[in-house]
Design a protein around this motif. Sequence first.
Motif, PDB file in Angstrom:
ATOM      1  N   ALA A 235       7.009  17.999 -16.057  1.00 16.77           N
ATOM      2  CA  ALA A 235       7.743  17.209 -17.043  1.00 16.77           C
ATOM      3  C   ALA A 235       6.989  15.912 -17.298  1.00 16.77           C
ATOM      4  CB  ALA A 235       9.156  16.912 -16.561  1.00 16.77           C
ATOM      5  N   PHE A 236       7.074  15.425 -18.527  1.00 18.21           N
ATOM      6  CA  PHE A 236       6.462  14.142 -18.847  1.00 18.21           C
ATOM      7  C   PHE A 236       7.274  13.033 -18.194  1.00 18.21           C
ATOM      8  CE2 PHE A 236       4.749  16.946 -22.015  1.00 18.21           C
ATOM      9  CZ  PHE A 236       3.443  16.507 -22.139  1.00 18.21           C
ATOM     10  N   GLY A 237       6.552  12.054 -17.611  1.00 21.22           N
ATOM     11  CA  GLY A 237       7.206  10.974 -16.896  1.00 21.22           C
ATOM     12  C   GLY A 237       7.213  11.176 -15.398  1.00 21.22           C
ATOM     13  N   GLN A 238       6.548  12.236 -14.914  1.00 20.21           N
ATOM     14  CA  GLN A 238       6.528  12.527 -13.483  1.00 20.21           C
ATOM     15  C   GLN A 238       5.140  12.321 -12.886  1.00 20.21           C
ATOM     16  OE1 GLN A 238       8.021  16.590 -13.183  1.00 20.21           O
ATOM     17  NE2 GLN A 238      10.120  15.847 -12.909  1.00 20.21           N
ATOM     18  N   ILE A 239       5.128  12.059 -11.571  1.00 20.49           N
ATOM     19  CA  ILE A 239       3.874  11.988 -10.819  1.00 20.49           C
ATOM     20  C   ILE A 239       4.029  12.832  -9.553  1.00 20.49           C
ATOM     21  CG2 ILE A 239       3.276   9.691 -11.685  1.00 20.49           C
ATOM     22  CD1 ILE A 239       4.187   8.561  -8.976  1.00 20.49           C
ATOM     23  N   LEU A 240       2.896  13.197  -8.961  1.00 20.27           N
ATOM     24  CA  LEU A 240       2.910  14.020  -7.750  1.00 20.27           C
ATOM     25  C   LEU A 240       3.372  13.197  -6.550  1.00 20.27           C
ATOM     26  CD1 LEU A 240       2.107  16.796  -6.480  1.00 20.27           C
ATOM     27  CD2 LEU A 240      -0.120  15.740  -5.965  1.00 20.27           C
ATOM     28  N   LYS A 300       0.013  29.305  -8.968  1.00 20.80           N
ATOM     29  CA  LYS A 300       1.433  29.691  -9.002  1.00 20.80           C
ATOM     30  C   LYS A 300       2.070  29.666  -7.619  1.00 20.80           C
ATOM     31  CE  LYS A 300       1.185  32.540 -13.198  1.00 20.80           C
ATOM     32  NZ  LYS A 300       1.337  33.915 -13.767  1.00 20.80           N
ATOM     33  N   ALA A 301       1.246  29.814  -6.581  1.00 20.78           N
ATOM     34  CA  ALA A 301       1.769  29.836  -5.209  1.00 20.78           C
ATOM     35  C   ALA A 301       1.927  28.434  -4.619  1.00 20.78           C
ATOM     36  CB  ALA A 301       0.845  30.664  -4.316  1.00 20.78           C
ATOM     37  N   LEU A 302       1.453  27.415  -5.316  1.00 17.70           N
ATOM     38  CA  LEU A 302       1.580  26.051  -4.818  1.00 17.70           C
ATOM     39  C   LEU A 302       3.040  25.601  -4.829  1.00 17.70           C
ATOM     40  CD1 LEU A 302      -1.388  24.321  -6.696  1.00 17.70           C
ATOM     41  CD2 LEU A 302      -1.207  24.611  -4.213  1.00 17.70           C
ATOM     42  N   LEU A 303       3.401  24.828  -3.842  1.00 18.91           N
ATOM     43  CA  LEU A 303       4.722  24.195  -3.801  1.00 18.91           C
ATOM     44  C   LEU A 303       4.500  22.689  -3.924  1.00 18.91           C
ATOM     45  CD1 LEU A 303       6.390  26.184  -0.867  1.00 18.91           C
ATOM     46  CD2 LEU A 303       6.724  26.518  -3.331  1.00 18.91           C
ATOM     47  N   ALA A 304       5.027  22.101  -4.988  1.00 15.58           N
ATOM     48  CA  ALA A 304       4.796  20.679  -5.227  1.00 15.58           C
ATOM     49  C   ALA A 304       6.111  19.962  -5.474  1.00 15.58           C
ATOM     50  CB  ALA A 304       3.856  20.490  -6.415  1.00 15.58           C
ATOM     51  N   THR A 305       6.160  18.723  -5.047  1.00 14.97           N
ATOM     52  CA  THR A 305       7.313  17.855  -5.299  1.00 14.97           C
ATOM     53  C   THR A 305       6.868  16.742  -6.240  1.00 14.97           C
ATOM     54  OG1 THR A 305       8.199  18.287  -3.087  1.00 14.97           O
ATOM     55  CG2 THR A 305       9.051  16.356  -4.258  1.00 14.97           C
ATOM     56  N   TRP A 306       7.650  16.547  -7.287  1.00 21.36           N
ATOM     57  CA  TRP A 306       7.286  15.575  -8.318  1.00 21.36           C
ATOM     58  C   TRP A 306       8.322  14.464  -8.379  1.00 21.36           C
ATOM     59  CZ3 TRP A 306       2.565  16.605 -10.265  1.00 21.36           C
ATOM     60  CH2 TRP A 306       2.111  17.926 -10.157  1.00 21.36           C
ATOM     61  N   LYS A 307       7.858  13.268  -8.627  1.00 23.23           N
ATOM     62  CA  LYS A 307       8.727  12.098  -8.696  1.00 23.23           C
ATOM     63  C   LYS A 307       8.790  11.587 -10.127  1.00 23.23           C
ATOM     64  CE  LYS A 307       9.159   7.380  -6.886  1.00 23.23           C
ATOM     65  NZ  LYS A 307       8.528   6.357  -6.005  1.00 23.23           N
ATOM     66  N   THR A 308      10.002  11.360 -10.621  1.00 29.79           N
ATOM     67  CA  THR A 308      10.171  10.846 -11.985  1.00 29.79           C
ATOM     68  C   THR A 308      10.038   9.325 -11.963  1.00 29.79           C
ATOM     69  OG1 THR A 308      11.641  12.658 -12.595  1.00 29.79           O
ATOM     70  CG2 THR A 308      11.731  10.669 -13.952  1.00 29.79           C
ATOM     71  N   VAL A 309       9.081   8.819 -12.765  1.00 30.75           N
ATOM     72  CA  VAL A 309       8.804   7.378 -12.766  1.00 30.75           C
ATOM     73  C   VAL A 309       9.106   6.726 -14.111  1.00 30.75           C
ATOM     74  CG1 VAL A 309       7.114   7.467 -10.910  1.00 30.75           C
ATOM     75  CG2 VAL A 309       6.368   7.841 -13.271  1.00 30.75           C
ATOM     76  N   THR A 310       9.153   7.520 -15.167  1.00 30.36           N
ATOM     77  CA  THR A 310       9.569   7.007 -16.475  1.00 30.36           C
ATOM     78  C   THR A 310      10.597   7.970 -17.047  1.00 30.36           C
ATOM     79  OG1 THR A 310       7.743   8.129 -17.627  1.00 30.36           O
ATOM     80  CG2 THR A 310       7.368   5.852 -16.929  1.00 30.36           C
ATOM     81  N   GLU A 311      11.258   7.557 -18.105  1.00 30.33           N
ATOM     82  CA  GLU A 311      12.383   8.308 -18.643  1.00 30.33           C
ATOM     83  C   GLU A 311      12.043   9.769 -18.934  1.00 30.33           C
ATOM     84  OE1 GLU A 311      15.459   8.181 -22.482  1.00 30.33           O
ATOM     85  OE2 GLU A 311      13.867   6.682 -22.257  1.00 30.33           O
ATOM     86  N   ALA A 312      12.925  10.663 -18.533  1.00 32.25           N
ATOM     87  CA  ALA A 312      12.784  12.087 -18.849  1.00 32.25           C
ATOM     88  C   ALA A 312      13.372  12.313 -20.239  1.00 32.25           C
ATOM     89  CB  ALA A 312      13.505  12.932 -17.811  1.00 32.25           C
TER      90      ALA A 312
END
Length: 738
Positions: A235-240, A300-312
Amino acid sequence: MKAQIDTNFSRRNFLKTSALVSGGLLIGFNFLTACKQEAVMPVDIASINFNDFNAFIKISDEGYVTIFSPNPEIGQGVKTSMPMIIAEELDIDWKNVTVSQGALDTNNFTRQLAGGSQSIRVGWDALRQTGATARQMLVNAAAQKWEVAANSCTTFKGIITNANGDKFGYGEVVNEAALLEVPEDVKLKEIKDFTIIGQEIVNVDIDKIITGKPLFGLDYKAEGMVYASVLRPPAFGQILESFDASEAKKVKGVLDVITIGEKVRDYLKAGKSSWSFIVSETDKVVVIAENTWAAIKGKKALLATWKTVTEAESTATHDKILTDILEGDKFNTRREDGNIKEAFKSADKVIEKTYHSPFLPHNCMEPMNFYANVTAEKVHLAGPVQTPEYAAKVVADLLGYEVDKVDLDMTRMGGGFGRRLYGDFVYEAAEISDAIKKPVQLISTREDDMTTGIYKPAVKYRIKAALKDGKVTGYHLKEAAMNGSMYGAISNFFPAGCIPNFKVDTANHKSNITTGAWRAPYTNFLAFAEQSFFDELAIELNVDAIQLRLDLLQNVKNSTDKKIEYSGQRMENTIKLVREKANWGKTQEGVFQGFSAYYSHNTHVAEIADIVLKDGFPVLKKVTVAVDCGIVVNPTGARNQVEGGVLDGIGHAMYSDFSFKDGKPEFKNFDTYRLIRMQETPKVLVHFVENNLSPTGLGEPGLPPAGGAVANAIHAALGKRIYRQPFIKELKKSSFLG
């Protein structure tokens, strides 16, 4: 021994006579030996020993010529048409010419760029001068050997002939020509004497394209090369925030999993960003693999957590923001003529309409990709990019190299449409190779391109017109756009200068969704809005839609306003030609027509769409197009460009939609994102206005008028207006079809 025509020729002398090509490309040329009479090109061109001279031309002893095309080829045909212009003035037989794609070469060329439909327009004079200067030097050398006046000699297909009938092939005098001064003024061919320009020349790559020979970026292979697939924020507004690569590393063929992003952040912190640099600052996870399948499967097998830093952001919010902008009063005025307030105050009637357009992806058939090999000594890049010089400079800065240590080979592109102006995929490939110390090809999937790419901005237009005494006396255009506004010149397109009280206002909202140029930027939707609006004005004034435009154009034909971008006379000629060719207003019963005309990228285009009703639903059958692009260098390529632009314009206006929810794109592939289909494509008939004016662009101008022509034809058939793209959403409503 190889002949040399002044080793400093292209850098020193020719700078005096060269113009700019594609926004700044300086053309130089050099020759070696040959051009024998009656030479026939062998089947195996690779068996010929060509003699190099410089970056632009090489000629074999047998008389075969290779011309290097320096501009990126994205399907616009410059790899064929630019060498045609050189060959014309050089007076070489086209059947003995082969064309090769040149590499990035900032020593011999400037701004090797594909964008804005400018390559032929800007390069016309310089390309002709290049060929003519070379030809004149060869003629001068022959004249000295014969001890006759140079103006008594003629050339034809690589043969120089004097008044007595004596002949020299170019190769027989090239050594002598090498020692001569470069002439300051040379005579160009008369247009009536052209033998190559204006001929139907087949695309120089067509055989390789239809037989699947390596041409495109995805075809590029190098020894020891690995493949990389990049996981970016969903999503736009996210970072790893974090990731787990354990399952990805279990995939057979996966070699490693790394992260990149630090070099991009350092680059931005140093204030080195440029217009072509649109790259997310977040870390990205990269799967390195032995093959494309493993790279994609591993990602596709990666598991990642993303943090929202600007408006979704979401489309519903975008729609409200743009509407609020139009309702407000914070605008940048691009052009203002007369007294717009007084025009509306004194009007007999005021008409106002609002038009809506969504974000759209570029959807290049070849997804983004690039090759990079970073070593201690140099950086080698290869692949499809519209801005190779910018890309090389950014990579040099990113990795800490001098720019002359970065080599970039251009491949043919499987579509660009503005997407490949932005080299994010180049920079990622370079950063990956630098990290793993191996040659790597970055690959993207369709989903990568559609969900993490760069989009055409969402735009709304509100147009207001004042009518008085049967005339349009006032016109006010307001634009609300995401991440930018129309560039300044557009405000001086039609109808600027035609209406005494005229105003263009723009405003934009900054969004975290990345946007950029999309084929015919801004005009791709503005033309639909304006041309639909003028159709409404014609009905309100009870005048023929075409006649309304022709009447308005009379007001600008003798204008002294130097800001006006278009020609009233050339637009009039174009409109009259399409009116004649489409049999406007005289079609058989059951055929409904819509008209649209627009100027963009220095070219005047008029289109008429023919629609019939099938079970009450409008079906587009034919589009007739008239184009004034000056001299048509290659009619085959020119028609292809216009036809492609028209179909692209129709397809996106009719079918293409895109939306976001909580920052995430809701369309990921062609199973949900709608493009025009084969059975929906109309017949496109293209006619060129004949004149001897210098050529202008064709890659983009055919697109903008298409949506308006179709919308106006739909109104003629159904009596209802469409104000929002894509049209299909309105057409599917039972209330619309009645």
